[in-house]
Design an enzyme around this catalytic site. Structure first.
Site, PDB file in Angstrom:
ATOM      1  N   GLY A  11       2.108   2.453   4.068  1.00  0.00           N
ATOM      2  CA  GLY A  11       0.729   2.872   3.838  1.00  0.00           C
ATOM      3  C   GLY A  11       0.436   4.319   4.154  1.00  0.00           C
ATOM      4  O   GLY A  11      -0.709   4.683   4.414  1.00  0.00           O
ATOM      5  N   ASN A  13       0.480   6.759   2.056  1.00  0.00           N
ATOM      6  CA  ASN A  13      -0.383   7.262   0.972  1.00  0.00           C
ATOM      7  C   ASN A  13      -1.810   6.736   1.144  1.00  0.00           C
ATOM      8  O   ASN A  13      -2.778   7.462   0.908  1.00  0.00           O
ATOM      9  CB  ASN A  13       0.180   6.836  -0.391  1.00  0.00           C
ATOM     10  N   ILE A  92       4.840  -5.890  -9.667  1.00  0.00           N
ATOM     11  CA  ILE A  92       4.591  -5.476 -11.063  1.00  0.00           C
ATOM     12  C   ILE A  92       3.246  -6.032 -11.524  1.00  0.00           C
ATOM     13  O   ILE A  92       2.928  -7.183 -11.232  1.00  0.00           O
ATOM     14  CB  ILE A  92       5.710  -6.043 -11.987  1.00  0.00           C
ATOM     15  N   LEU A  93       2.460  -5.190 -12.190  1.00  0.00           N
ATOM     16  CA  LEU A  93       1.194  -5.657 -12.775  1.00  0.00           C
ATOM     17  C   LEU A  93       1.463  -6.021 -14.231  1.00  0.00           C
ATOM     18  O   LEU A  93       2.188  -5.325 -14.932  1.00  0.00           O
ATOM     19  CB  LEU A  93       0.152  -4.545 -12.693  1.00  0.00           C
ATOM     20  N   ASN A 107      -1.285   5.448 -10.340  1.00  0.00           N
ATOM     21  CA  ASN A 107      -0.099   5.154  -9.528  1.00  0.00           C
ATOM     22  C   ASN A 107       0.546   6.457  -9.083  1.00  0.00           C
ATOM     23  O   ASN A 107       0.517   7.459  -9.804  1.00  0.00           O
ATOM     24  CB  ASN A 107       0.897   4.343 -10.376  1.00  0.00           C
ATOM     25  N   HIS A 109       4.114   8.128  -8.205  1.00  0.00           N
ATOM     26  CA  HIS A 109       5.547   7.870  -8.396  1.00  0.00           C
ATOM     27  C   HIS A 109       6.318   8.998  -7.724  1.00  0.00           C
ATOM     28  O   HIS A 109       5.992  10.188  -7.949  1.00  0.00           O
ATOM     29  CB  HIS A 109       5.873   7.815  -9.898  1.00  0.00           C
TER      30      HIS A 109
HETATM   31  C1  GRF Z   1       7.218   5.869  -0.782  1.00  0.00           C
HETATM   32  O1  GRF Z   1       8.573   5.868  -1.180  1.00  0.00           O
HETATM   33  C2  GRF Z   1       6.414   6.541  -1.838  1.00  0.00           C
HETATM   34  O2  GRF Z   1       7.179   7.525  -2.474  1.00  0.00           O
HETATM   35  C3  GRF Z   1       6.138   5.448  -2.810  1.00  0.00           C
HETATM   36  O3  GRF Z   1       5.990   4.269  -2.014  1.00  0.00           O
HETATM   37  C4  GRF Z   1       6.750   4.424  -0.796  1.00  0.00           C
HETATM   38  C5  GRF Z   1       5.974   4.059   0.418  1.00  0.00           C
HETATM   39  O4  GRF Z   1       4.765   4.716   0.427  1.00  0.00           O
HETATM   40  N1  GRF Z   1       4.986   5.774  -3.578  1.00  0.00           N
HETATM   41  P1  GRF Z   1       3.631   4.352   1.544  1.00  0.00           P
HETATM   42  O5  GRF Z   1       4.051   5.025   2.832  1.00  0.00           O
HETATM   43  O6  GRF Z   1       3.593   2.839   1.693  1.00  0.00           O
HETATM   44  O7  GRF Z   1       2.370   4.936   0.995  1.00  0.00           O
END
Ligand code: GRF
Length: 206
Positions: A11, A13, A92-93, A107, A109
């Site tokens: 989490g 992000n 997957i959605l 999303n 990536h």
């Molecule tokens: C990371 O590898 C990020 O690049 C991808 O999801 C993984 C975990 O992200 N988008 P988070 O720390 O759970 O946001």
């Protein structure tokens, strides 16, 4: 604008989005729900710490993708979600979901699409492929989600240099710190301020 965030792991992000909302950089946005595909995702802890309702809706509790889609759709409709953000979401959605929320799912990536994207390219894997290929510049991409994985119109990208002594882990960390945690909240801000115009495959920022 009500946003619902889909997570599966640490989490970080999600945290970047929470921080930018709380400091007022992202305005008129409310994180109304965090949905994890896994019960043990630390992302749910982060949501709880910030008073955001978190829930686990796991694919394995549904017999097929259609039922999973329906469960997610009714959950987000219940919260009147306007924008769905996939932040490290590893499930997957399906077609039903992406149709129900067409143009309202984004999303993050961890590579520069169209490099290293699509089925199987998630988490640490893109970074392993970058190092194997001796690539000098990688980065992250925020894009609108369509049925095909990692193939919707690109909203933002940010490049990150690969260092000679990088391991997949050090590279993933740098891509998260220098790119993901910046462009995902930024894409949400632009969407909330109606600054994103989709023209065919392209996204114009006005
Ligand atoms: C990371 O590898 C990020 O690049 C991808 O999801 C993984 C975990 O992200 N988008 P988070 O720390 O759970 O946001």
């Amino acid at each position: 604008l009500n946003i619902g965030i889909l997570v599966s792991g640490g989490g970080s992000n999600l945290q970047a989005i929470i921080d930018k909302v709380e400091c007022g950089y992202i305005k008129n946005v409310r994180i109304v729900t965090v949905v994890s595909s896994r019960p043990d995702a630390y992302a749910l802890e982060r949501a709880k710490k910030h008073g955001i309702k978190g829930i686990c809706i796991s694919r394995k509790n549904f017999s097929n993708i259609e039922e999973y889609d329906e469960a997610l759709i009714s959950h987000f409709k219940g919260f009147e979600v306007d924008l769905v953000v996939m932040a490290g979401f590893l499930s997957i959605l399906g077609e039903r979901f992406t149709r129900a929320y067409k143009g309202r799912v984004i999303n993050i990536h961890p590579a520069l699409i169209p490099s290293f994207c699509g089925k199987g390219f998630y988490g640490i894997i893109p970074h392993q492929k970058v190092l194997e290929a001796g690539i000098k510049v990688t980065g992250a991409t925020v894009h609108f989600v369509e049925l095909e994985a990692d193939a919707g119109p690109i909203i933002l990208q940010k490049a990150v240099c690969v260092e000679d002594d990088d391991t997949p882990e050090t590279l993933q960390r740098r891509v998260m710190e220098q790119a993901e945690w910046e462009i995902l909240p930024e894409a949400i801000r632009l969407f909330a301020e109606n600054k994103l115009v989709v023209e065919g495959r392209k996204v114009k920022i006005i």
